[in-house]
Design a protein around this motif. Structure first.
Motif, PDB file in Angstrom:
ATOM      1  N   ILE A  37       0.897  17.135  -9.780  1.00  0.00           N
ATOM      2  CA  ILE A  37      -0.089  16.162  -9.310  1.00  0.00           C
ATOM      3  C   ILE A  37      -0.202  14.990 -10.284  1.00  0.00           C
ATOM      4  O   ILE A  37      -0.303  13.819  -9.881  1.00  0.00           O
ATOM      5  CB  ILE A  37      -1.452  16.850  -9.104  1.00  0.00           C
ATOM      6  CG1 ILE A  37      -1.388  17.769  -7.875  1.00  0.00           C
ATOM      7  CG2 ILE A  37      -2.576  15.831  -8.947  1.00  0.00           C
ATOM      8  CD1 ILE A  37      -2.631  18.595  -7.660  1.00  0.00           C
ATOM      9  N   ALA A  38      -0.158  15.297 -11.598  1.00  0.00           N
ATOM     10  CA  ALA A  38      -0.206  14.229 -12.602  1.00  0.00           C
ATOM     11  C   ALA A  38       1.008  13.306 -12.471  1.00  0.00           C
ATOM     12  O   ALA A  38       0.876  12.070 -12.549  1.00  0.00           O
ATOM     13  CB  ALA A  38      -0.267  14.833 -14.000  1.00  0.00           C
ATOM     14  N   GLY A  39       2.186  13.882 -12.250  1.00  0.00           N
ATOM     15  CA  GLY A  39       3.383  13.070 -12.066  1.00  0.00           C
ATOM     16  C   GLY A  39       3.304  12.209 -10.820  1.00  0.00           C
ATOM     17  O   GLY A  39       3.677  11.027 -10.826  1.00  0.00           O
ATOM     18  N   SER A  40       2.811  12.790  -9.715  1.00  0.00           N
ATOM     19  CA  SER A  40       2.652  12.024  -8.473  1.00  0.00           C
ATOM     20  C   SER A  40       1.671  10.874  -8.669  1.00  0.00           C
ATOM     21  O   SER A  40       1.885   9.761  -8.172  1.00  0.00           O
ATOM     22  CB  SER A  40       2.172  12.944  -7.355  1.00  0.00           C
ATOM     23  OG  SER A  40       3.146  13.923  -7.051  1.00  0.00           O
ATOM     24  N   SER A  41       0.582  11.132  -9.391  1.00  0.00           N
ATOM     25  CA  SER A  41      -0.425  10.095  -9.633  1.00  0.00           C
ATOM     26  C   SER A  41       0.156   8.958 -10.479  1.00  0.00           C
ATOM     27  O   SER A  41      -0.116   7.772 -10.220  1.00  0.00           O
ATOM     28  CB  SER A  41      -1.641  10.701 -10.330  1.00  0.00           C
ATOM     29  OG  SER A  41      -2.217  11.731  -9.539  1.00  0.00           O
ATOM     30  N   LEU A  42       0.969   9.309 -11.479  1.00  0.00           N
ATOM     31  CA  LEU A  42       1.613   8.272 -12.290  1.00  0.00           C
ATOM     32  C   LEU A  42       2.566   7.443 -11.436  1.00  0.00           C
ATOM     33  O   LEU A  42       2.623   6.210 -11.576  1.00  0.00           O
ATOM     34  CB  LEU A  42       2.368   8.909 -13.458  1.00  0.00           C
ATOM     35  CG  LEU A  42       3.165   7.937 -14.337  1.00  0.00           C
ATOM     36  CD1 LEU A  42       2.240   6.895 -14.974  1.00  0.00           C
ATOM     37  CD2 LEU A  42       3.945   8.694 -15.406  1.00  0.00           C
ATOM     38  N   GLY A  43       3.300   8.101 -10.553  1.00  0.00           N
ATOM     39  CA  GLY A  43       4.199   7.374  -9.660  1.00  0.00           C
ATOM     40  C   GLY A  43       3.450   6.371  -8.806  1.00  0.00           C
ATOM     41  O   GLY A  43       3.880   5.218  -8.634  1.00  0.00           O
ATOM     42  N   GLY A  44       2.302   6.788  -8.274  1.00  0.00           N
ATOM     43  CA  GLY A  44       1.500   5.867  -7.475  1.00  0.00           C
ATOM     44  C   GLY A  44       0.973   4.702  -8.293  1.00  0.00           C
ATOM     45  O   GLY A  44       0.940   3.559  -7.828  1.00  0.00           O
ATOM     46  N   ALA A  45       0.561   4.989  -9.530  1.00  0.00           N
ATOM     47  CA  ALA A  45       0.039   3.924 -10.388  1.00  0.00           C
ATOM     48  C   ALA A  45       1.129   2.896 -10.716  1.00  0.00           C
ATOM     49  O   ALA A  45       0.884   1.683 -10.717  1.00  0.00           O
ATOM     50  CB  ALA A  45      -0.525   4.526 -11.674  1.00  0.00           C
ATOM     51  N   LEU A  46       2.343   3.375 -10.978  1.00  0.00           N
ATOM     52  CA  LEU A  46       3.450   2.455 -11.279  1.00  0.00           C
ATOM     53  C   LEU A  46       3.820   1.626 -10.051  1.00  0.00           C
ATOM     54  O   LEU A  46       4.075   0.424 -10.155  1.00  0.00           O
ATOM     55  CB  LEU A  46       4.664   3.252 -11.763  1.00  0.00           C
ATOM     56  CG  LEU A  46       4.513   3.931 -13.127  1.00  0.00           C
ATOM     57  CD1 LEU A  46       5.719   4.814 -13.421  1.00  0.00           C
ATOM     58  CD2 LEU A  46       4.330   2.900 -14.233  1.00  0.00           C
ATOM     59  N   LEU A  47       3.821   2.262  -8.878  1.00  0.00           N
ATOM     60  CA  LEU A  47       4.150   1.530  -7.658  1.00  0.00           C
ATOM     61  C   LEU A  47       3.065   0.525  -7.303  1.00  0.00           C
ATOM     62  O   LEU A  47       3.345  -0.522  -6.713  1.00  0.00           O
ATOM     63  CB  LEU A  47       4.359   2.514  -6.507  1.00  0.00           C
ATOM     64  CG  LEU A  47       5.631   3.361  -6.581  1.00  0.00           C
ATOM     65  CD1 LEU A  47       5.573   4.498  -5.573  1.00  0.00           C
ATOM     66  CD2 LEU A  47       6.868   2.502  -6.342  1.00  0.00           C
ATOM     67  N   GLU A  77       0.807  -1.217   0.000  1.00  0.00           N
ATOM     68  CA  GLU A  77       0.000   0.000   0.000  1.00  0.00           C
ATOM     69  C   GLU A  77       0.839   1.265   0.000  1.00  0.00           C
ATOM     70  O   GLU A  77       0.292   2.368  -0.031  1.00  0.00           O
ATOM     71  CB  GLU A  77      -0.913   0.014   1.239  1.00  0.00           C
ATOM     72  CG  GLU A  77      -1.886  -1.154   1.305  1.00  0.00           C
ATOM     73  CD  GLU A  77      -2.603  -1.244   2.642  1.00  0.00           C
ATOM     74  OE1 GLU A  77      -3.661  -1.887   2.697  1.00  0.00           O
ATOM     75  OE2 GLU A  77      -2.095  -0.679   3.636  1.00  0.00           O
ATOM     76  N   LEU A  78       2.172   1.123   0.044  1.00  0.00           N
ATOM     77  CA  LEU A  78       3.030   2.304   0.158  1.00  0.00           C
ATOM     78  C   LEU A  78       2.925   3.214  -1.063  1.00  0.00           C
ATOM     79  O   LEU A  78       2.910   4.443  -0.929  1.00  0.00           O
ATOM     80  CB  LEU A  78       4.486   1.875   0.369  1.00  0.00           C
ATOM     81  CG  LEU A  78       4.828   1.306   1.751  1.00  0.00           C
ATOM     82  CD1 LEU A  78       6.299   0.898   1.802  1.00  0.00           C
ATOM     83  CD2 LEU A  78       4.533   2.323   2.844  1.00  0.00           C
ATOM     84  N   GLY A  79       2.851   2.629  -2.264  1.00  0.00           N
ATOM     85  CA  GLY A  79       2.746   3.446  -3.472  1.00  0.00           C
ATOM     86  C   GLY A  79       1.484   4.286  -3.489  1.00  0.00           C
ATOM     87  O   GLY A  79       1.544   5.524  -3.566  1.00  0.00           O
ATOM     88  N   PRO A  80       0.291   3.655  -3.395  1.00  0.00           N
ATOM     89  CA  PRO A  80      -0.938   4.451  -3.340  1.00  0.00           C
ATOM     90  C   PRO A  80      -0.984   5.393  -2.148  1.00  0.00           C
ATOM     91  O   PRO A  80      -1.471   6.524  -2.261  1.00  0.00           O
ATOM     92  CB  PRO A  80      -2.035   3.380  -3.242  1.00  0.00           C
ATOM     93  CG  PRO A  80      -1.428   2.149  -3.823  1.00  0.00           C
ATOM     94  CD  PRO A  80       0.023   2.213  -3.486  1.00  0.00           C
ATOM     95  N   ARG A 134       1.545  -1.329  -9.214  1.00  0.00           N
ATOM     96  CA  ARG A 134       1.749  -2.542 -10.017  1.00  0.00           C
ATOM     97  C   ARG A 134       2.910  -3.368  -9.479  1.00  0.00           C
ATOM     98  O   ARG A 134       3.561  -4.101 -10.209  1.00  0.00           O
ATOM     99  CB  ARG A 134       2.004  -2.176 -11.471  1.00  0.00           C
ATOM    100  CG  ARG A 134       0.803  -1.520 -12.148  1.00  0.00           C
ATOM    101  CD  ARG A 134       1.114  -1.201 -13.596  1.00  0.00           C
ATOM    102  NE  ARG A 134      -0.035  -0.602 -14.266  1.00  0.00           N
ATOM    103  CZ  ARG A 134      -0.052  -0.217 -15.530  1.00  0.00           C
ATOM    104  NH1 ARG A 134       1.051  -0.375 -16.267  1.00  0.00           N
ATOM    105  NH2 ARG A 134      -1.124   0.325 -16.057  1.00  0.00           N
ATOM    106  N   HIS A 135       3.210  -3.178  -8.210  1.00  0.00           N
ATOM    107  CA  HIS A 135       4.249  -3.935  -7.504  1.00  0.00           C
ATOM    108  C   HIS A 135       5.640  -3.660  -8.051  1.00  0.00           C
ATOM    109  O   HIS A 135       6.533  -4.511  -7.967  1.00  0.00           O
ATOM    110  CB  HIS A 135       3.949  -5.439  -7.541  1.00  0.00           C
ATOM    111  CG  HIS A 135       2.588  -5.790  -7.038  1.00  0.00           C
ATOM    112  ND1 HIS A 135       2.239  -5.693  -5.712  1.00  0.00           N
ATOM    113  CD2 HIS A 135       1.468  -6.209  -7.680  1.00  0.00           C
ATOM    114  CE1 HIS A 135       0.963  -6.046  -5.552  1.00  0.00           C
ATOM    115  NE2 HIS A 135       0.474  -6.366  -6.733  1.00  0.00           N
ATOM    116  N   ARG A 136       5.811  -2.465  -8.602  1.00  0.00           N
ATOM    117  CA  ARG A 136       7.149  -2.052  -9.003  1.00  0.00           C
ATOM    118  C   ARG A 136       7.912  -1.623  -7.761  1.00  0.00           C
ATOM    119  O   ARG A 136       7.409  -0.884  -6.918  1.00  0.00           O
ATOM    120  CB  ARG A 136       7.079  -0.878  -9.982  1.00  0.00           C
ATOM    121  CG  ARG A 136       6.537  -1.228 -11.349  1.00  0.00           C
ATOM    122  CD  ARG A 136       7.530  -2.042 -12.168  1.00  0.00           C
ATOM    123  NE  ARG A 136       8.797  -1.379 -12.322  1.00  0.00           N
ATOM    124  CZ  ARG A 136       9.094  -0.562 -13.323  1.00  0.00           C
ATOM    125  NH1 ARG A 136       8.196  -0.303 -14.237  1.00  0.00           N
ATOM    126  NH2 ARG A 136      10.287  -0.008 -13.419  1.00  0.00           N
TER     127      ARG A 136
END
Length: 413
Positions: A263-273, A131-134, A275-277
């Motif tokens: 905010i868009a960049g932060s949201s992309l980071g959360g989405a990538l994380l 849950e750390l990414g989201p 996915r268990h990256r």
């Protein structure tokens, strides 16, 4: 997980309000009341409590639960805002803030800093590794939205709402947030410490903090990962202004555009994380891309510098310059979310009686690294010149990419 994230989103949004209030709204109100630029600038000294989070972080660790600290500090912010509603920021022609108003604003920052420690500790203890990414996406995005709402949204309401009504509105928001912190079932699910865990002895906190696996490496990374970005980001908009870009254009693209892209960049980071990256492998290509973009921005700046300040920006150059600003903010938001995930993962390795202090240490170093070059960028440009200065920023941006090769295996799990 959804209940945790929704509760944290509301609380992090509220946490961003004081920063937006004092960076965007308060300076305009004080200047409109006739205060000098020097006096308005000195009002930023009221941020001082944020630099001393390590003083009360051990109290959050050892006295009561983070949820209690969070509810009480948020409620205290509501009380302070209620008192501020009864006091004007300054009388017409007054040379400075009234003493009582200044003291209350200082207390507002103190309460916000305590709230920050408590909420970050709650997040460290509540979030599972998956849950750390989201969770960190919620933290970064909600905080930025709160700051934007207080700095821009409330400023837009100034012609409609008076100073008392603005602070009564903030007081109501804080009291509702305190009730959320106290009553939300999702925030009550704190893990119990293991009986085998021995708490560090008093007086040995620093030694225990540094002994947490990965702490020294993470401290070095968060201190340096924003140096070049902050230095270039502080100067580039001002140099575009010298070449004919209007204040309105810069305000739009480096203000609203910057917040939106971040905010868009932060949201992309959360989405990538999500996915268990793993955060560390994700950081490398993002930092490399940021370095490439900063190199292009620097080449553009050198081209403009060769033209001279008397030559205005053409349509194409202006568009490329403003686009580069937005791209840097987008990548900056992405890097920040992934870095905060690394910080939280490192703090989760600490003893439960040290987690608030540990995360506050890393967060303080992260803030110090961002402020250092943002503060000194103008001095470096005036003393060294633009070419050496931006070459230094490029070199500093390359450092964290190389530093990733030294990351300990404890943070890769």
């Amino acid at each position: 997980m959804r209940g945790k994230l929704l509760s944290m989103a509301g609380l992090y949004l509220v946490q961003g309000l004081p920063y937006g209030l004092q960076s965007g709204l308060l300076p305009v109100l004080l200047r409109a009341r006739g205060l000098s630029l020097t006096r308005v600038g000195l009002a930023k000294g009221l941020y001082a409590p944020w630099l001393f989070k390590l003083v009360w972080a051990p109290l959050v660790d050892t006295r009561g639960s983070p949820r209690v600290w969070l509810a009480l500090s948020t409620a205290a912010l509501g009380v302070v805002c209620g008192l501020l509603a009864a006091l004007p920021p300054a009388e017409e022609g007054q040379v400075g803030l009234p003493t009582i108003t200044a003291v209350l604003l200082l207390l507002l920052n103190l309460g916000a800093a305590v709230q920050d420690v408590a909420l970050d500790t709650l997040a460290v203890q509540l979030l599972e590794p998956a849950e750390l990414g989201p969770g960190n996406t919620v933290q970064v995005v909600a905080y930025k939205l709160g700051a934007a709402l207080a700095g821009g949204g409330l400023l837009a309401l100034v012609p409609t709402l008076s100073w008392p009504l603005l602070f009564l509105l903030l007081a109501a928001i804080y009291l509702l947030a305190a009730a959320l912190a106290w009553a939300s079932p999702a925030l009550e699910q704190l893990p119990q410490p293991q009986p085998s865990e021995a708490a560090p002895r008093p007086g040995h906190h620093l030694q225990a903090l540094l002994a947490v696996p990965g702490t020294l490496w993470t401290a070095g990374f968060v201190l340096t990962y924003k140096l070049g970005e902050q230095g270039a980001g502080s100067l580039f908009p001002l140099l575009l202004l010298d070449h004919g870009a209007s204040a309105l254009e810069l305000g739009l693209w480096n203000g609203m555009g910057a917040v939106t892209c971040s905010i868009a960049g932060s949201s992309l980071g959360g989405a990538l994380l999500a996915r268990h990256r793993q955060p560390l492998p994700l950081l490398r290509p993002v930092l490399q891309l940021r370095l490439v973009c900063l190199t292009c921005q620097t080449a553009l700046l050198f081209h403009l510098d060769a033209l001279g300040t008397g030559v205005g920006l053409g349509t194409v150059l202006k568009g490329v310059s403003l686009l580069s600003l937005c791209l840097q903010h987008f990548l900056g938001g992405l890097v920040t979310t992934v870095t905060f995930t690394v910080m939280m993962r490192c703090s989760q390795l600490a003893h439960s009686a040290l987690q608030a202090t540990h995360y506050s240490l890393l967060a303080t170093l992260e803030l110090l690294g961002k402020l250092l070059l943002a503060t000194l960028a103008g001095v470096l440009a005036d003393s060294l010149g633009l070419w050496p200065c931006f070459s230094l920023f490029l070199a500093l941006s390359a450092v964290p990419t190389l530093y990733l090769g030294l990351a300990p295996s404890s943070l890769a799990r």
